[in-house]
Design a protein around this motif. Structure first.
Motif, mmCIF file in Angstrom:
data_model
loop_
_atom_site.group_PDB
_atom_site.id
_atom_site.type_symbol
_atom_site.label_atom_id
_atom_site.label_comp_id
_atom_site.label_asym_id
_atom_site.label_seq_id
_atom_site.Cartn_x
_atom_site.Cartn_y
_atom_site.Cartn_z
ATOM 1 N N ASP A 164 0.834 -1.208 0.000
ATOM 2 C CA ASP A 164 0.000 0.000 0.000
ATOM 3 C C ASP A 164 0.867 1.255 0.000
ATOM 4 O OD1 ASP A 164 -2.265 -1.575 -0.003
ATOM 5 O OD2 ASP A 164 -2.723 -1.260 2.130
ATOM 6 N N SER A 165 1.920 1.245 0.800
ATOM 7 C CA SER A 165 2.826 2.394 0.865
ATOM 8 C C SER A 165 3.541 2.599 -0.473
ATOM 9 C CB SER A 165 3.838 2.196 1.998
ATOM 10 O OG SER A 165 4.688 3.312 2.112
ATOM 11 N N TRP A 166 3.944 1.492 -1.114
ATOM 12 C CA TRP A 166 4.599 1.574 -2.422
ATOM 13 C C TRP A 166 3.658 2.182 -3.457
ATOM 14 C CZ3 TRP A 166 9.176 1.379 -4.639
ATOM 15 C CH2 TRP A 166 9.255 1.174 -6.019
ATOM 16 N N GLN A 167 2.431 1.689 -3.493
ATOM 17 C CA GLN A 167 1.461 2.198 -4.462
ATOM 18 C C GLN A 167 1.179 3.681 -4.211
ATOM 19 O OE1 GLN A 167 1.948 -0.495 -6.584
ATOM 20 N NE2 GLN A 167 -0.079 0.109 -7.257
ATOM 21 N N SER A 168 1.110 4.093 -2.952
ATOM 22 C CA SER A 168 0.914 5.517 -2.618
ATOM 23 C C SER A 168 2.111 6.344 -3.078
ATOM 24 C CB SER A 168 0.721 5.697 -1.114
ATOM 25 O OG SER A 168 -0.462 5.085 -0.698
ATOM 26 N N ALA A 169 3.320 5.797 -2.921
ATOM 27 C CA ALA A 169 4.531 6.507 -3.343
ATOM 28 C C ALA A 169 4.523 6.731 -4.845
ATOM 29 C CB ALA A 169 5.781 5.735 -2.924
ATOM 30 N N ILE A 170 4.073 5.748 -5.602
ATOM 31 C CA ILE A 170 3.995 5.894 -7.056
ATOM 32 C C ILE A 170 3.029 7.012 -7.431
ATOM 33 C CG2 ILE A 170 3.171 4.772 -9.167
ATOM 34 C CD1 ILE A 170 4.268 2.152 -8.071
ATOM 35 N N ALA A 171 1.875 7.041 -6.770
ATOM 36 C CA ALA A 171 0.854 8.039 -7.085
ATOM 37 C C ALA A 171 1.279 9.451 -6.685
ATOM 38 C CB ALA A 171 -0.458 7.671 -6.393
ATOM 39 N N ALA A 172 2.091 9.573 -5.619
ATOM 40 C CA ALA A 172 2.456 10.891 -5.087
ATOM 41 C C ALA A 172 3.885 11.295 -5.428
ATOM 42 C CB ALA A 172 2.267 10.893 -3.577
ATOM 43 N N ALA A 173 4.535 10.579 -6.329
ATOM 44 C CA ALA A 173 5.942 10.847 -6.681
ATOM 45 C C ALA A 173 6.841 10.734 -5.456
ATOM 46 C CB ALA A 173 6.092 12.205 -7.359
ATOM 47 N N GLY A 174 6.599 9.706 -4.651
ATOM 48 C CA GLY A 174 7.458 9.420 -3.500
ATOM 49 C C GLY A 174 6.765 9.681 -2.184
ATOM 50 N N ASN A 175 7.266 9.030 -1.139
ATOM 51 C CA ASN A 175 6.811 9.274 0.231
ATOM 52 C C ASN A 175 7.977 8.997 1.174
ATOM 53 O OD1 ASN A 175 6.858 6.429 0.637
ATOM 54 N ND2 ASN A 175 4.656 6.224 0.296
ATOM 55 N N ARG A 233 8.605 6.502 3.150
ATOM 56 C CA ARG A 233 9.083 5.115 3.108
ATOM 57 C C ARG A 233 9.761 4.780 1.789
ATOM 58 N NH1 ARG A 233 5.614 -0.187 4.921
ATOM 59 N NH2 ARG A 233 7.335 -1.660 4.794
ATOM 60 N N PHE A 234 9.194 5.271 0.689
ATOM 61 C CA PHE A 234 9.721 4.988 -0.640
ATOM 62 C C PHE A 234 9.897 6.296 -1.409
ATOM 63 C CE2 PHE A 234 7.212 1.077 0.337
ATOM 64 C CZ PHE A 234 8.264 0.176 0.349
ATOM 65 N N PRO A 235 10.996 7.018 -1.148
ATOM 66 C CA PRO A 235 11.222 8.268 -1.896
ATOM 67 C C PRO A 235 11.609 7.958 -3.342
ATOM 68 C CG PRO A 235 13.085 7.790 -0.465
ATOM 69 C CD PRO A 235 12.043 6.748 -0.172
ATOM 70 N N MET A 236 11.456 8.937 -4.200
ATOM 71 C CA MET A 236 11.866 8.775 -5.589
ATOM 72 C C MET A 236 13.385 8.655 -5.648
ATOM 73 S SD MET A 236 8.962 8.597 -6.917
ATOM 74 C CE MET A 236 9.404 8.439 -8.620
ATOM 75 N N VAL A 237 13.891 7.925 -6.617
ATOM 76 C CA VAL A 237 15.327 7.715 -6.770
ATOM 77 C C VAL A 237 15.886 8.826 -7.653
ATOM 78 C CG1 VAL A 237 17.121 6.164 -7.608
ATOM 79 C CG2 VAL A 237 15.070 5.234 -6.494
ATOM 80 N N PRO A 238 16.788 9.666 -7.103
ATOM 81 C CA PRO A 238 17.350 10.757 -7.917
ATOM 82 C C PRO A 238 18.066 10.208 -9.154
ATOM 83 C CG PRO A 238 17.961 10.997 -5.599
ATOM 84 C CD PRO A 238 17.317 9.647 -5.751
ATOM 85 N N GLY A 239 17.812 10.816 -10.287
ATOM 86 C CA GLY A 239 18.479 10.434 -11.528
ATOM 87 C C GLY A 239 17.785 9.335 -12.304
ATOM 88 N N TYR A 240 16.851 8.616 -11.683
ATOM 89 C CA TYR A 240 16.134 7.560 -12.398
ATOM 90 C C TYR A 240 15.042 8.204 -13.242
ATOM 91 C CZ TYR A 240 13.382 3.428 -13.466
ATOM 92 O OH TYR A 240 12.705 2.433 -14.126
ATOM 93 N N GLU A 241 15.037 7.919 -14.543
ATOM 94 C CA GLU A 241 14.111 8.587 -15.447
ATOM 95 C C GLU A 241 12.915 7.735 -15.851
ATOM 96 O OE1 GLU A 241 16.280 10.286 -18.690
ATOM 97 O OE2 GLU A 241 17.727 11.225 -17.346
ATOM 98 N N GLY A 242 12.912 6.457 -15.488
ATOM 99 C CA GLY A 242 11.805 5.592 -15.870
ATOM 100 C C GLY A 242 10.621 5.717 -14.924
#
Length: 156
Positions: free
Chosen positions: A114-125, A127-136
């Motif tokens: 659930d936290s992962w799916q929320s991170a995807i929808a919100a561009a990070g959170n 628990r699961f921040p966005m990875v700097p430099g990753y473009e995919g």
């Protein structure tokens, strides 16, 4: 990469008894590596294929070896192999593993998904921040199975 294998110790600092070795075995050659019997090991094939006892993993496959081994014989295919020997002190507690998540219970996995799916929808959170430099695009987690996830067995 980390730890000690066959008398060679990595300069990388290790804060737990981990082992990670990047191995290349020429076509048709074999290698016997001494292991620490109290450690748990696996071999991940990065290029080619090999024989590890009765297992024949190829590119992208992980051969779980477990604990209790004094050594392991690795035999490269006719094309050779590059693989990673991964290991360390086994976890004493039971773990539930599913997709990219590890927890102690089914509920831990549901919460992580659930936290992962929320991170995807919100561009990070948190628990699961966005990875700097990753473009995919982030990969969405697959649906959970329709059953309660259980801890993995301690042996294969």
């Amino acid at each position: 990469m980390i730890g000690t294998v066959a008398g060679v110790t990595s300069p990388a600092p290790a804060y737990t008894p981990l082992v990670g070795a990047d191995l290349t075995i020429q076509p048709g050659r074999s290698l016997t590596l001494p292991l620490t019997p109290s450690n748990e090991y696996a071999v991940l094939v990065v290029e080619g294929s090999l024989e590890v006892g009765d297992l024949t993993p190829s590119f992208g496959e992980l051969a779980y070896l477990g604990a209790g081994r004094e050594s392991v014989d690795l035999v490269a295919s006719s094309n050779g192999v590059r693989c990673l020997l991964l290991g360390g002190e086994p976890f004493t507690e039971e773990l539930v593993m599913w997709w990219n998540f590890i927890g102690r219970t089914h509920e831990d996995i549901v919460e992580a998904r659930d936290s992962w799916q929320s991170a995807i929808a919100a561009a990070g959170n948190d628990r699961f921040p966005m990875v700097p430099g990753y473009e995919g695009d982030p990969l969405p987690a697959p649906p959970l199975p329709g059953t309660t996830l259980k801890p993995r067995p301690r042996s294969r």
